[in-house]
Design an enzyme around this catalytic site. Structure first.
Site, short mmCIF file in Angstrom:
data_model
loop_
_atom_site.label_atom_id
_atom_site.label_comp_id
_atom_site.label_asym_id
_atom_site.label_seq_id
_atom_site.Cartn_x
_atom_site.Cartn_y
_atom_site.Cartn_z
CB SER A 313 4.99 -6.42 9.95
OG SER A 313 4.10 -5.81 10.84
CG ASP A 324 14.54 6.70 8.60
OD1 ASP A 324 14.92 6.29 7.48
OD2 ASP A 324 13.37 7.05 8.83
CE LYS A 338 0.96 -6.94 8.20
NZ LYS A 338 1.06 -5.96 9.30
#
Length: 500
Positions: A313, A324, A338
């Site tokens: 999460s 990224d 998650k």
């Protein structure tokens, strides 16, 4: 007499139908996407009325409605739940980092409660409870069949009171009984130290309301200790997540102003949002920005993020954003996967609905729901490998997980992953039955024996990194390390818990 019961039942039916119709109007005022058919509400009210009238003994109406709500919500996905008065209080305590209990992180396993980790310095840790212990009884109550919430309620209580836990320790094939005195548990979500000259290590155990402030204070302290710090390890292993705003703030520490951290997509218009490195997105209350005290060097310091199958999460939000933007190298094992947002929707002053309202997406538009984040370097927890890999549950192991959002492309691969995991788990459990001492203990995080920290430090110092030994992961790690850089985040793609 029976006819009187029938009359009473249908009076109740009529009253409930009226109430539910009112609730329907309120729901439609908030979201016009899908009106609730009156026929279904009438059927619910009819069942309620018949139970009240015909069950062999009186049933509390409030309890009936709460049971119905629980059944409705619990079958949606693994993370939605109805929070009654006590649950709502416990939830608010968990995000503040303070609660009264024995001090363990738990998960469900085979109908029992598994100790994921005792909190450092807690009554449970001092009593000798170990990670991996299975709780079979809480006082005189058998745990088999209890929900995690019910188990937590039994272990919580007033400070100074005692609770007796019976645990099965598979590694020793023995049962132990611990009588533990409950205390106010203060969870320290951030810890850190210099692990070598010029290199720091900071661990976040959970994203709480005060995590960003504590994280910034720890980074500032490390830079005061060594103003010329060459590298930093951000340790998110076994971090189950927490508050979305805290995750956005921690990622913002290392990323440029206004950079997209995470985006969310859901059915409600307000569930479609983009969170950036801007104070309004990571501060709950306007005021002084804790990031203002940070040294400029933190934006460029060489960075490694450590993750594993327990990183979920909010910790995946931070990891995905830093990966990224190529701001950090990610090291460890595949994360939990998650990728859903839970919003806490108050139903009154004391109760609430924690509801999955969106999937979240990394800055490059990747959903990690059911898939997780693959490290740039796959590194096992031990030099000899990962003996616990087959025993770990991930999001894809839940039968009612919400899917990846791209079912046609992903479901076949996810099903194959689950099948392989279940087969590996069966084989390992068969071996453990023959030799309960087969699995070695894992080292303390951040210690000199911590193999993954050692490899992270090797990377920061420009030394070779020893990747996972099993062929599939080794090939994947080499591929990730050798691949050309992915494009920088451009479009606003599209979470963790957030209160509302």
């Amino acid at each position: 007499m029976a006819s009187k019961f029938r009359v009473a039942a249908w009076v109740v039916v009529g009253a409930i139908t009226g109430i539910m119709a009112t609730l329907q109007v309120q729901a439609l005022a908030r979201n016009t996407a899908s009106p609730i058919p009156l026929e279904e509400l009438q059927q619910f009210a009819a069942v309620y009325g018949l139970i009240k009238a015909d069950f062999f003994e009186p049933v509390d109406g409030k309890k009936l409605v709460e049971n119905a709500i629980n059944g409705m919500v619990n079958n949606l996905d693994p993370h939605s739940e109805y929070l009654d008065k006590k649950d709502f209080k416990d939830f608010k305590e968990s995000t503040s980092g303070k609660f009264v209990g024995v001090g363990i992180e738990i998960a469900a396993e085979d109908g029992l409660v598994k100790v994921v980790s005792p909190i450092e310095g807690s009554p449970a840790a001092r009593a000798g409870i170990h990670a991996g212990d299975l709780i079979t009884r809480i006082d005189n109550t058998a745990v088999k069949g209890l929900s995690l919430n019910d188990a937590v309620k039994l272990m919580r209580g007033k400070p100074g009171t005692k609770v007796t836990l019976t645990v099965l320790r598979k590694a020793e094939n023995r049962t132990f009984t611990f009588t533990i005195t409950r205390e106010l548990i203060q969870v320290q979500s951030v810890k850190g130290k210099m692990i070598a000259p010029g290199y720091g290590w900071v661990r976040i155990t959970q994203f709480q309301s005060d995590t960003l402030k504590s994280f910034v204070a720890k980074i500032d302290a490390l830079y005061k200790e060594d103003p010329n710090m060459k590298g930093l390890i951000l340790d998110l292993r076994n971090d189950p997540g927490g508050l979305l705003e805290s995750a956005v703030g921690v990622a913002s520490v290392f990323l440029p102003d206004n950079a997209v951290i995470v985006s969310t997509r859901g059915q409600m218009p307000e569930a479609n949002a983009t969170y950036r490195n801007t104070p309004s997105d990571y501060l709950n209350n306007p005021g002084d920005n804790p990031l203002d005290t940070l040294p400029a060097a933190v934006k460029t310091v060489k960075l490694v993020v450590l993750v594993n199958g327990g990183s979920a999460s909010a910790s995946e939000i931070v990891t995905g954003a830093l990966q990224d933007y190529k701001r950090a190298v990610v090291m460890g094992t595949l994360t939990f996967g998650k990728g859903s947002v839970q919003t806490v929707l108050p139903l009154g002053p004391d109760t609430a609905l924690k509801l999955t309202t969106a999937r979240y997406y990394t800055p490059n538009g990747q959903s990690i729901q059911g898939k997780g984040i693959t490290p740039n370097y796959e590194v096992d927890p031990l030099e000899s490998g990962d003996p616990y890999a087959a025993l770990r549950m991930r999001e894809i192991d839940y039968k009612n997980q919400i899917g990846t959002g791209n079912e046609a492309a992903d479901n076949k691969r996810v099903e194959e992953d689950v099948r392989k995991q279940e087969e590996a788990r069966r084989l390992l459990e068969a071996e453990l039955a023959k030799n309960p001492n087969k699995l070695p203990k894992l080292p303390e995080y951040g210690s000199k024996e911590d193999w993954q920290v050692t490899q992270a430090l090797n990377y920061l110092e420009g030394k070779p990194v020893i990747t996972a030994k099993h062929p599939a992961q080794t090939a994947k790690a080499k591929s990730a390390a050798a691949s050309s850089p992915a494009s920088s985040p451009k479009a606003e793609a599209s979470g963790a818990d957030k209160a509302k």
